[in-house]
Design an enzyme around this catalytic site. Structure first.
Site: not given
Ligand code: SAH
Length: 370
Positions: A96, A109, A116, A120, A123, A167-168, A197, A220, A222, A339
């Site tokens: 996507e 984006c 992935c 996490c 996610c 993805g990462e 990111s 990221s 958190h 996100c």
């Molecule tokens: N793997 C990379 C790229 C993905 S970015 C990374 O982790 O940075 C996706 C962003 O959305 C990241 O900051 C991730 O932590 C955030 N994200 C993931 N799940 C989410 C959720 N349920 N609510 C809000 N943000 C979320």
């Protein structure tokens, strides 16, 4: 022999390959620039579109090369103007991309992997598991497709690209690094308008720092400490915070580029005043900016976003300590484009019972933080 995908080649590689191709065919060298313009400026989706080349030259290109052209399996527009493309790749995998219009920007984006492997816990993409790496061509194809869509609808030019889809990106440097070169050199995106990111892939941060271009980096985060972060982000066990912060120092030293910290606010879990104070201590060392992302609920969990008043309180603690912070407003929620919600539906598995898995329980609603 497998045909090479021209969209995966960096500009230098493309020029070399095309020069040789047209030389062998006895064609003038001007054919190289002509073909390149169709690919990089006019976002051609097939060699048939190269209408100022003779038909036999289009056929000859198609015999030797491919143009990776993911098909938009679904396009959805949110009430707030956000547009999600679901792209079907050559082998049926789905990824996507999301176009996010705002008064001053049009942000795209994009995804760097199908699925992935980082897992996490908050996610949706993390749940669907890892499918495969994208090629550079498949990454830039999302940009080309979205740009065509935006042009056809007068949405304006894409001003920013963020690798915040599925993805990462730093686990797919083999394709993401050439894709960065392409977006920057061939597709007209200034390096400062492209943000990678990452969840903290230390060697990848170092490699990005070593590049001469001023690409931006978002971490990221958190959680402001190792113990809590290890429960939210499994990669923390491999690359603990001290190592990640050391890599960020290297990134900053390499070019004075501002770093963004992303921080998902989950009610009762990582949003106490103490977390904000700890976060300010950590972020304050850098020329940074904290992006607070209210948790977007995903199926199968009872976690909630931090309520708005406590989001603001959290941001104020950061600001009071000299750390600029913004609260990201959720966009495209109605089309599951927000996100962390991106997840190709065909790879959906039943949600893991991850609350037990990580042994984390948010406080009962309504109780004050520690
Ligand atoms: N793997 C990379 C790229 C993905 S970015 C990374 O982790 O940075 C996706 C962003 O959305 C990241 O900051 C991730 O932590 C955030 N994200 C993931 N799940 C989410 C959720 N349920 N609510 C809000 N943000 C979320």
């Amino acid at each position: 022999m497998e045909r090479a995908d021209l969209l995966s080649l960096t500009p230098d590689q493309l020029d070399a390959v095309l020069a040789e191709h047209f030389r062998l065919r006895g064609q003038g060298a001007y054919r190289v620039g002509q073909t390149r313009a169709w690919l990089h400026e006019r976002d051609a989706l097939s060699f048939d579109e190269l209408t100022d080349l003779p038909q036999r030259e289009r056929d000859a290109l198609a015999e030797v090369f491919t143009l990776c052209a993911p098909v938009p399996a679904r396009v959805e527009q949110s009430a707030d103007g956000t547009v999600k493309h679901l792209w079907r790749l050559g082998d049926g995998e789905l990824v996507e991309s999301v176009l996010i219009p705002s008064p001053e920007r049009l942000t795209l984006c994009i995804s760097s992997q199908a699925g992935c492997a980082m897992a996490c816990v908050f996610c949706a993409t993390g749940w669907s598991g890892y499918r495969r790496q994208l090629t550079a061509g498949e990454i830039v194809a999302q940009f080309r497709g979205a740009r065509r869509y935006a042009t056809e609808r007068d949405l304006g030019a894409i001003s920013n690209v963020v690798f915040m889809g599925m993805g990462e990106p730093l686990m797919n440097r083999k394709a993401v690094f050439p894709a960065l070169t392409l977006l920057n050199q061939a597709y007209g995106m200034g390096a400062r308008r492209i943000t990678v990111s990452t969840v903290g892939v230390v060697p990848g941060i170092a490699e990005l720092a070593a590049r001469p271009e001023q690409f931006r980096l978002a971490l990221s985060l958190h959680a402001p400490n190792h113990e809590l972060r290890a429960q939210l982000v499994p990669l923390e066990k491999k690359y603990p915070l001290p190592l990640v912060l050391e890599a960020l120092r290297g990134f900053e030293a390499a070019g004075g580029r501002r770093i963004t910290f992303e921080y998902v606010l989950i009610d009762g879990l990582n949003d106490a005043a103490q977390h904000a104070i700890e976060l300010a201590g950590l972020a304050g060392e850098f020329q940074s900016h904290v992006n607070l992302i209210p948790f977007n609920p995903i199926p199968g969990t009872d976690w909630r976003p931090t309520p708005p008043d406590r989001q603001r309180a959290f941001a104020e603690i950061l600001e009071a300590r000299g750390v600029p912070a913004t609260i990201r407003s959720p966009r495209g929620r109605d089309i599951a484009a927000a996100c962390g919600q991106l997840r190709a539906e065909h790879v959906t598995r039943p949600p893991r019972p991850y609350l037990n898995l990580v042994g984390l329980q948010p406080r009962p609603r309504g109780q004050a933080g520690p």
